[in-house]
Structures are given as structure tokens and as C-alpha cells.
Design an enzyme around this catalytic site. Structure first.
Site, PDB file in Angstrom:
ATOM      1  N   ASP A 132       0.825  -1.220   0.000  1.00  0.00           N
ATOM      2  CA  ASP A 132       0.000   0.000   0.000  1.00  0.00           C
ATOM      3  C   ASP A 132       0.859   1.271   0.000  1.00  0.00           C
ATOM      4  OD1 ASP A 132       0.983  -0.130   2.602  1.00  0.00           O
ATOM      5  OD2 ASP A 132      -0.954   0.178   3.582  1.00  0.00           O
ATOM      6  N   TYR A 156      12.015   2.798  -1.144  1.00  0.00           N
ATOM      7  CA  TYR A 156      11.337   1.486  -1.166  1.00  0.00           C
ATOM      8  C   TYR A 156      10.028   1.588  -1.933  1.00  0.00           C
ATOM      9  CZ  TYR A 156       8.166  -2.208   0.470  1.00  0.00           C
ATOM     10  OH  TYR A 156       7.233  -3.218   0.527  1.00  0.00           O
ATOM     11  N   SER A 157       9.160   2.539  -1.528  1.00  0.00           N
ATOM     12  CA  SER A 157       7.844   2.586  -2.171  1.00  0.00           C
ATOM     13  C   SER A 157       7.961   3.018  -3.631  1.00  0.00           C
ATOM     14  CB  SER A 157       6.864   3.467  -1.394  1.00  0.00           C
ATOM     15  OG  SER A 157       7.377   4.751  -1.173  1.00  0.00           O
ATOM     16  N   LYS A 160       8.800  -0.130  -5.532  1.00  0.00           N
ATOM     17  CA  LYS A 160       7.640  -1.020  -5.658  1.00  0.00           C
ATOM     18  C   LYS A 160       6.635  -0.424  -6.653  1.00  0.00           C
ATOM     19  CE  LYS A 160       6.819  -4.371  -3.734  1.00  0.00           C
ATOM     20  NZ  LYS A 160       7.176  -5.805  -3.959  1.00  0.00           N
ATOM     21  N   PRO A 211      12.763   1.742  20.386  1.00  0.00           N
ATOM     22  CA  PRO A 211      12.822   3.025  19.673  1.00  0.00           C
ATOM     23  C   PRO A 211      11.507   3.371  18.976  1.00  0.00           C
ATOM     24  CG  PRO A 211      14.048   1.340  18.463  1.00  0.00           C
ATOM     25  CD  PRO A 211      13.485   0.670  19.679  1.00  0.00           C
TER      26      PRO A 211
HETATM   27  P1  NAD Z   1      11.299  -9.955   3.465  1.00  0.00           P
HETATM   28  O1  NAD Z   1      12.334  -8.882   3.398  1.00  0.00           O
HETATM   29  O2  NAD Z   1      11.005 -10.632   4.765  1.00  0.00           O
HETATM   30  O3  NAD Z   1      11.680 -11.137   2.446  1.00  0.00           O
HETATM   31  C1  NAD Z   1      12.135 -10.877   1.152  1.00  0.00           C
HETATM   32  C2  NAD Z   1      12.675 -12.189   0.575  1.00  0.00           C
HETATM   33  O4  NAD Z   1      13.127 -11.918  -0.766  1.00  0.00           O
HETATM   34  C3  NAD Z   1      13.882 -12.744   1.334  1.00  0.00           C
HETATM   35  O5  NAD Z   1      13.735 -14.141   1.517  1.00  0.00           O
HETATM   36  C4  NAD Z   1      15.059 -12.432   0.427  1.00  0.00           C
HETATM   37  O6  NAD Z   1      16.124 -13.366   0.554  1.00  0.00           O
HETATM   38  C5  NAD Z   1      14.420 -12.496  -0.954  1.00  0.00           C
HETATM   39  N1  NAD Z   1      15.142 -11.688  -1.933  1.00  0.00           N
HETATM   40  C6  NAD Z   1      15.529 -10.388  -1.796  1.00  0.00           C
HETATM   41  N2  NAD Z   1      16.219 -10.003  -2.873  1.00  0.00           N
HETATM   42  C7  NAD Z   1      16.242 -11.067  -3.724  1.00  0.00           C
HETATM   43  C8  NAD Z   1      16.810 -11.279  -5.016  1.00  0.00           C
HETATM   44  N3  NAD Z   1      17.496 -10.314  -5.639  1.00  0.00           N
HETATM   45  N4  NAD Z   1      16.649 -12.487  -5.604  1.00  0.00           N
HETATM   46  C9  NAD Z   1      15.960 -13.476  -4.960  1.00  0.00           C
HETATM   47  N5  NAD Z   1      15.433 -13.344  -3.726  1.00  0.00           N
HETATM   48  C10 NAD Z   1      15.556 -12.148  -3.121  1.00  0.00           C
HETATM   49  O7  NAD Z   1       9.991  -9.322   2.831  1.00  0.00           O
HETATM   50  P2  NAD Z   1       8.463  -9.507   3.232  1.00  0.00           P
HETATM   51  O8  NAD Z   1       8.143  -8.575   4.321  1.00  0.00           O
HETATM   52  O9  NAD Z   1       8.166 -10.941   3.383  1.00  0.00           O
HETATM   53  O10 NAD Z   1       7.764  -8.950   1.918  1.00  0.00           O
HETATM   54  C11 NAD Z   1       7.496  -9.814   0.820  1.00  0.00           C
HETATM   55  C12 NAD Z   1       6.816  -9.019  -0.273  1.00  0.00           C
HETATM   56  O11 NAD Z   1       5.594  -8.458   0.213  1.00  0.00           O
HETATM   57  C13 NAD Z   1       7.649  -7.848  -0.798  1.00  0.00           C
HETATM   58  O12 NAD Z   1       7.479  -7.775  -2.185  1.00  0.00           O
HETATM   59  C14 NAD Z   1       7.043  -6.634  -0.089  1.00  0.00           C
HETATM   60  O13 NAD Z   1       7.207  -5.487  -0.887  1.00  0.00           O
HETATM   61  C15 NAD Z   1       5.593  -7.060   0.006  1.00  0.00           C
HETATM   62  N6  NAD Z   1       4.837  -6.478   1.145  1.00  0.00           N
HETATM   63  C16 NAD Z   1       5.338  -6.559   2.425  1.00  0.00           C
HETATM   64  C17 NAD Z   1       4.585  -6.051   3.490  1.00  0.00           C
HETATM   65  C18 NAD Z   1       5.063  -6.172   4.905  1.00  0.00           C
HETATM   66  O14 NAD Z   1       4.385  -5.668   5.829  1.00  0.00           O
HETATM   67  N7  NAD Z   1       6.159  -6.846   5.198  1.00  0.00           N
HETATM   68  C19 NAD Z   1       3.352  -5.444   3.239  1.00  0.00           C
HETATM   69  C20 NAD Z   1       2.881  -5.374   1.915  1.00  0.00           C
HETATM   70  C21 NAD Z   1       3.631  -5.904   0.888  1.00  0.00           C
HETATM   71  P1  TYD Z   2       8.152  -0.703   9.738  1.00  0.00           P
HETATM   72  O1  TYD Z   2       7.851  -1.933  10.525  1.00  0.00           O
HETATM   73  O2  TYD Z   2       9.559  -0.431   9.328  1.00  0.00           O
HETATM   74  O3  TYD Z   2       7.179  -0.744   8.462  1.00  0.00           O
HETATM   75  P2  TYD Z   2       6.852   0.439   7.382  1.00  0.00           P
HETATM   76  O4  TYD Z   2       7.847   1.506   7.482  1.00  0.00           O
HETATM   77  O5  TYD Z   2       6.945  -0.311   6.089  1.00  0.00           O
HETATM   78  O6  TYD Z   2       5.463   0.892   7.705  1.00  0.00           O
HETATM   79  O7  TYD Z   2       7.637   0.545  10.571  1.00  0.00           O
HETATM   80  C1  TYD Z   2       6.289   0.637  11.010  1.00  0.00           C
HETATM   81  C2  TYD Z   2       6.105   1.980  11.664  1.00  0.00           C
HETATM   82  O8  TYD Z   2       6.881   2.020  12.883  1.00  0.00           O
HETATM   83  C3  TYD Z   2       6.607   3.141  10.830  1.00  0.00           C
HETATM   84  O9  TYD Z   2       5.756   4.264  11.069  1.00  0.00           O
HETATM   85  C4  TYD Z   2       7.999   3.420  11.387  1.00  0.00           C
HETATM   86  C5  TYD Z   2       7.863   3.050  12.846  1.00  0.00           C
HETATM   87  N1  TYD Z   2       9.058   2.507  13.520  1.00  0.00           N
HETATM   88  C6  TYD Z   2       9.428   2.975  14.784  1.00  0.00           C
HETATM   89  O10 TYD Z   2       8.788   3.888  15.347  1.00  0.00           O
HETATM   90  N2  TYD Z   2      10.507   2.426  15.400  1.00  0.00           N
HETATM   91  C7  TYD Z   2      11.234   1.417  14.818  1.00  0.00           C
HETATM   92  O11 TYD Z   2      12.253   0.961  15.420  1.00  0.00           O
HETATM   93  C8  TYD Z   2      10.844   0.933  13.532  1.00  0.00           C
HETATM   94  C9  TYD Z   2      11.623  -0.166  12.860  1.00  0.00           C
HETATM   95  C10 TYD Z   2       9.733   1.500  12.914  1.00  0.00           C
END
Ligand code: NAD
Ligand code: TYD
Length: 350
Positions: A132, A156-157, A160, A211
């Protein structure tokens, strides 16, 4: 028989998606393609690594010729693409790594799909898992819908958002069957402790400062990771070609309120005096370009495909805390870096 490549399956969300597909669809062949960055941990999949319909392939999506070879050899029926650099703070330090994996890596996969699925586009599916955060930041009110204009702020965003545009462009230009979903913040087991919730759990457990960026007033919409995996399952199988779905929990929390809730759960689970974990809260310098608020409107997914989140946040957060406390070895291996040797011991001797 359906052969699927799931990229990023060793990561947080990917491991839940791989587990769901391997166990729910024994007739599918699931290939987990992951290069195992710091965020990739095969111990996340220990329970299913011996399943007969599961295979791990170590490889980097930034390597176009490797991806082409893999497609040529495997001729997959579909791709569920989760591999990404996923941490906003890291993207502020090193944006290029995000361009390489999130943009170039996605385009490499699309190019392979374009080449090796030629003549068969209607029977193959490329599912791109996005965030999102591509929609930017909201003020006090409103929600992101599938037609909200893209307005990314962090590297990052932005990466994506760029990959989402490429996925749609390959649908519009070449006719590849694609679907995209944009999900809110996930929480749950196997989450790398650099993100807010697992980092706070680990720090509270170890009596270290928690933090909180800025004033802690930023708002995120939290969804249990298994509900995300369930949504991916239903979208992969049922969405119409070219469609986008927003996925969210209708569950907005100010960071500081979430941390207070987490502190009280931790006090309870660790048998600490009420209020003791909250003393660890430490306000630190805000993140640059910190998006104020995210909130997802997932009406389309609920109405078209019948998906709803299954878990209330308080219950999900308590379950998550329990998982981290019960899986001390996983947490210690991840925080010490020992998890990196798991691949060598489990996989290279075969
Ligand atoms: P993560 O960082 O936990 O895992 C990413 C995985 O991708 C890892 O296993 C890493 O080894 C692999 N990877 C990274 N670079 C690579 C490359 N060049 N080649 C092959 N593998 C590679 O991420 P996540 O939190 O599980 O997120 C997964 C997906 O979901 C991402 O595309 C992220 O943008 C999306 N997403 C995440 C969240 C969230 O809250 N974490 C929310 C919405 C969407
Ligand atoms: P995060 O888990 O990094 O996810 P995203 O930035 O993708 O939303 O962070 C969630 C929220 O928490 C974001 O507003 C940043 C804040 N944050 C802290 O306040 N302290 C921390 O140590 C981290 C990692 C994030």
C-alpha cells in the site's frame, strides 16, 4: 498438476505463502526461488522442507540469464512474486539495492514470462505482490482504494511503484496475464526483527530500549500475515486478468498506541509488573520522509472474492508474542546471524 515459482519464499510473507500452497495443494509443484539475503531464512520453512511437492532453488532475480535458464528448464505455469528488498529504513541508506531487486528483478521475471510463455499467455499467471506504500501518505481521514493515484515517497515505495507499473505495462503491451495486490503492514511469526513489531518484542524481552520514531503518531493498518497469504491464494486463483486488489485489516493503530498494547501483552506473558515494559519506550529521531498514515479499503476483495481478515488484532498480537517467546532459538539465530549457516548445513551437502 500445476508448477509454480514463488519468489522470496524464504522471507517473512513468502514463507507463509509457500507453506500454505505446499500444504493446501499437494497436487501442485512449488519452487521457492530465493537468493537468501539477510532477510531470507530457510529455517522459516523447516516444517515443510521435506515435502515431496516442494523444492528450493537458490538464485538471484537480478540475474536475467539465470532467470531465463530457470524458466526454460522448469516452464512454470505461474509465478507468485514476493522477492524484494522490503525495509524502508534500508532503502533510505541504500536506494540502489532496491532498484536492482525490486525493479530490475521484476522486469527480469516479466521478460522470462514474455519469452517462455509465448503462445500460452492466457494459461499462465504472473502475480505481483506489492504494498500500500505505493499510494503515498494519507492525512487524518480517507483510505487507499485500487484507483488511488500512486504517490510514493520512500526509495522502497518508489521501487515497488515502478515494478507495479512494469507489471501492468507487460499486461497491456504483450497480453501477459497479471494480477497485482497491494497490502498493508503485516505482522506475525517469522518476521525479521528489524521491523517495528518483532524489533519491539525482541527489545522488550531483552530489556533494551524500544525506539519510537518521532512522536509515535504515525498510523499503520496491520494485517495478520496468514490472512495476507489467504488473500494471495484467493486472488491467484480467482482474480480476473489484469486486476488489482487492495488487502488490509481495517485495523489502524498509531505506533505509540500499538507499542503500549505490546508492552502490556509482554508484561503479562513475561510475568512482569504492569507498566514495566512501557518504561523501555524511547523516542528517537524521526525517519526521513516518514509517511503519516496508511489505511486500506479492501471492499473490492471482500465483495468480489469473499475474503475477510480472520483475526482481531489483540488476539493476533498476543499469538505473535507467544510465537516469539516459544521460538527463542529462531530469534537468537536471527539476531546473532547464525541463521545464515542453516543453508550450508541443510542444503549444500545434498
Ligand atoms: P522480506 O524482506 O522478509 O523477504 C524478502 C525475501 O526476498 C527474502 O527471503 C530475500 O532473501 C528475498 N530476496 C531479496 N532479494 C532477492 C533477489 N534479488 N533475488 C531473490 N530473492 C531475493 O519481505 P516480506 O516482508 O516478506 O515482503 C514480501 C513481499 O511483500 C515484498 O514484495 C514486499 O514489498 C511485500 N509487502 C510486504 C509487506 C510487509 O508488511 N512486510 C506489506 C505489503 C507488501
Ligand atoms: P516498519 O515496521 O519499518 O514498516 P513500514 O515503514 O513499512 O510501515 O515501521 C512501522 C512503523 O513504525 C513506521 O511508522 C515506522 C515506525 N518505527 C518505529 O517507530 N521504530 C522502529 O524501530 C521501527 C523499525 C519503525
Amino acid at each position: 498438476m500445476m508448477k509454480l515459482i514463488i519468489t522470496g519464499g524464504a522471507g517473512f510473507i513468502g514463507s507463509h505463502v509457500v507453506r500454505r500452497f505446499v500444504t493446501k495443494y499437494p497436487e501442485y509443484e512449488i519452487i521457492n526461488l530465493d537468493c537468501l539475503t539477510y532477510a531470507g531464512n530457510l529455517a522459516n520453512l523447516k516444517d515443510i522442507q521435506g515435502a515431496s511437492n516442494y523444492r528450493f532453488v537458490k538464485g538471484d532475480i537480478t540475474n536475467g540469464s539465470f532467470i531465463n535458464d530457470l524458466f526454460r528448464e522448469e516452464l512454470p505455469d505461474g509465478v507468485i512474486h514476493l522477492a524484494a528488498e522490503s525495509h524502508v529504513d534500508r532503502s533510505i541508506t541504500d536506494p540502489t539495492a532496491f532498484v536492482m531487486t525490486n525493479v530490475i528483478g521484476t522486469v527480469n521475471l516479466l521478460n522470462a514470462a514474455r519469452e517462455f510463455w509465448k503462445g500460452d499467455y492466457a494459461k499462465k499467471r504472473f502475480y505481483h505482490v506489492s504494498t500500500d506504500e505505493v499510494y503515498g501518505a494519507l492525512g487524518e481521514t480517507g483510505m487507499f482504494t485500487e484507483v488511488t493515484a500512486y504517490d510514493p515517497h520512500s526509495p522502497y515505495s518508489a521501487s515497488k511503484a515502478s515494478s507495479d507499473h512494469f507489471v501492468r505495462a507487460y499486461h497491456d503491451t504483450y497480453g501477459i496475464d497479471v494480477v497485482i495486490s497491494n497490502c498493508s503492514n503485516n505482522y506475525g511469526s517469522h518476521h525479521f526483527p528489524e521491523k517495528l513489531i518483532p524489533l519491539a518484542i525482541n527489545n522488550i524481552k531483552n530489556n533494551k530500549p524500544v525506539p519510537v520514531y518521532g512522536k509515535g503518531e504515525n498510523v499503520r493498518d496491520w494485517l495478520w500475515v496468514e490472512d495476507h497469504a489467504r488473500a494471495i491464494d484467493v486472488i491467484f486463483h480467482e482474480a480476473k486478468t489484469g486486476e488489482t486488489y487492495n488487502i488490509g485489516g481495517h485495523n489502524e493503530w498509531k505506533n505509540i498506541d500499538l507499542i503500549h498494547l505490546l508492552c502490556s501483552i509482554m508484561d503479562q506473558k513475561l510475568g512482569r509488573e504492569p507498566g514495566s515494559s512501557a518504561k523501555l519506550i524511547t523516542y528517537v529521531t524521526d525517519r526521513a520522509g516518514h509517511d503519516l498514515r496508511y489505511a486500506i479499503d479492501s471492499t473490492k476483495l471482500q465483495q468480489n472474492l469473499g475474503w475477510t481478515p480472520s483475526l482481531q488484532f489483540e488476539e493476533g498480537l498476543a499469538k505473535t508474542v507467544e510465537w516469539y517467546l516459544e521460538n527463542e532459538e529462531w530469534l537468537n539465530n536471527v539476531t546473532s546471524g547464525n541463521y545464515k549457516s542453516y543453508y550450508e548445513t541443510q542444503y549444500t551437502d545434498r
